[in-house]
Design an enzyme around this catalytic site. Sequence first.
Site, PDB file in Angstrom:
ATOM      1  CD  GLU A 283      -3.295   0.620   2.012  1.00  0.00           C
ATOM      2  OE1 GLU A 283      -3.053  -0.051   3.029  1.00  0.00           O
ATOM      3  OE2 GLU A 283      -4.407   1.131   1.787  1.00  0.00           O
ATOM      4  CG  HIS A 304       7.002 -29.391   2.437  1.00  0.00           C
ATOM      5  ND1 HIS A 304       7.671 -30.554   2.138  1.00  0.00           N
ATOM      6  CD2 HIS A 304       7.592 -28.885   3.545  1.00  0.00           C
ATOM      7  CE1 HIS A 304       8.623 -30.748   3.045  1.00  0.00           C
ATOM      8  NE2 HIS A 304       8.598 -29.755   3.903  1.00  0.00           N
ATOM      9  CE  LYS A 418     -11.251   3.130   1.540  1.00  0.00           C
ATOM     10  NZ  LYS A 418     -10.538   4.084   2.384  1.00  0.00           N
TER      11      LYS A 418
HETATM   12  O1  PA5 Z   1      -2.860   1.715   6.113  1.00  0.00           O
HETATM   13  C1  PA5 Z   1      -3.886   2.283   5.791  1.00  0.00           C
HETATM   14  O2  PA5 Z   1      -3.966   3.513   5.678  1.00  0.00           O
HETATM   15  C2  PA5 Z   1      -5.157   1.499   5.558  1.00  0.00           C
HETATM   16  O3  PA5 Z   1      -4.908   0.144   5.491  1.00  0.00           O
HETATM   17  C3  PA5 Z   1      -6.131   1.763   6.689  1.00  0.00           C
HETATM   18  O4  PA5 Z   1      -5.567   1.356   7.904  1.00  0.00           O
HETATM   19  C4  PA5 Z   1      -7.455   1.051   6.465  1.00  0.00           C
HETATM   20  O5  PA5 Z   1      -8.007   1.421   5.226  1.00  0.00           O
HETATM   21  C5  PA5 Z   1      -8.430   1.373   7.561  1.00  0.00           C
HETATM   22  O6  PA5 Z   1      -8.610   2.761   7.651  1.00  0.00           O
HETATM   23  P1  PA5 Z   1      -9.208   3.405   8.947  1.00  0.00           P
HETATM   24  O7  PA5 Z   1      -8.267   3.148  10.062  1.00  0.00           O
HETATM   25  O8  PA5 Z   1      -9.366   4.854   8.641  1.00  0.00           O
HETATM   26  O9  PA5 Z   1     -10.528   2.733   9.197  1.00  0.00           O
END
Ligand code: PA5
Length: 432
Positions: A283, A304, A418
């Site tokens: 990410e 394995h 989203k």
């Molecule tokens: O690392 C990130 O920014 C994302 O994985 C968020 O943690 C995830 O989308 C959850 O977001 P939030 O904590 O605002 O609910």
Amino acid sequence: MLYHQETKDCFGDGGLGEQSFAAALKRTSAALEGIRAAHEDGSLPLLRLPARTDDLDSLKPVADRFRTNFDHVVVLGTGGSSLGGQTVCQLADRGFGPLPGAPKLHFLDNIDPDTFASLFAAIDLARTGFIVISKSGGTAETLSQFMVCLDALIAKVGKEAVGHHALIISEPTDNPLRRLGLEWGLTALDHDPGIGGRFSVLSPVGMLPCMIAGLDAYALRAGAAEVLDIALAAGDPADCPPAVGAALSIALLGDRGAGTTVIMPYVDRLASFGAWYQQLWAESLGKDGKGTTPVRAIGTTDQHSQLQLYLDGPRDKMFTLMFSDIAGTGGDIGKGAANDASLAYLADRTMGDLMDVEQRATAATLAANGCPTRIISFVRLDEKVMGALLMHFMLETVIAAHLLGVDAFDQPAVEQGKVLAREYLAQMDKPG
Ligand code: PA5
């Protein structure tokens, strides 16, 4: 140093040329400068966490309350709001139950209704605490988890008791989770707005579950501090293991087309660490057509499963194997072998001996097959080492982002899905 990073098998046949590596490593100097500056001026609050203890002192009574009052603690949240806590808590619970005196922690990071039905059937909600974590406070998955749990909780303990059973961790803004929390009289802990989800493991997001599980959060932070201090002090990036790791990854991508990076600990308690790393790397770096794809494996199990591909498939990978000093530990595996000559190699050996030779044999085989392999080793996994590893990979990710020229801290591409999900929900027929 709490761990050792061995990189020699990233070079040579099939691996990296010394010059490309040297060029990439040189470029990490600017990233390290940026990290130093951000530490100095506080613009990256993540870098201030390792030295802090005041916030842990304030979390302690909260953790104690959850430890005393509940047999189960359900942590709701997704992505970075869940994976850090899962990773740390796997130090305490290897899947066979919590440490003595601690409740069982359940991390629910998805919205599969079957999972929630099974949870409610399996645990006594009157003896269960809920921690709801969302930095933004607006993540639909987390809000829906919370509302489903809220309904079940109210049905069991009544409206007045909800505030005793649940708390939220969210940014101090006017957001939906915070408003819901307020409405139900829940304690709200602040999520630092300057710390993104996938970098939040050292904040209360990871530290509260850690303390509830009976782990030493202070030691974990101290381990992270050791690695950060080395990075802050490194005059030469070669003295900073996260800079070396980032330079290896990015130079291997450019030089050898290593678009996949495999993380393979030989420690079951690092299985969740692989998932945490996968999110952090993917990410943070996967932007503008750049990045490398993180894959997680676990030794010896994946010898394995995936190892055939690693050794004999496309030469497009970099490997990070993680070893502990495990020889001589564990049960005796030689006894049953006494009367069978074909099992003589097991005589007088322990399970740890076998793990030790298997991890070394896999590393040697990967290297012999021209697969760039680095080894991260430590004596024994504990809170300090975990903190060090977490900080290593967070810094490595930030430095790799700098080398790629991407922003490690945003995730613009996931927004599209989203928005579409909300549109689909609006169009969907409602029951009744
Ligand atoms: O690392 C990130 O920014 C994302 O994985 C968020 O943690 C995830 O989308 C959850 O977001 P939030 O904590 O605002 O609910």
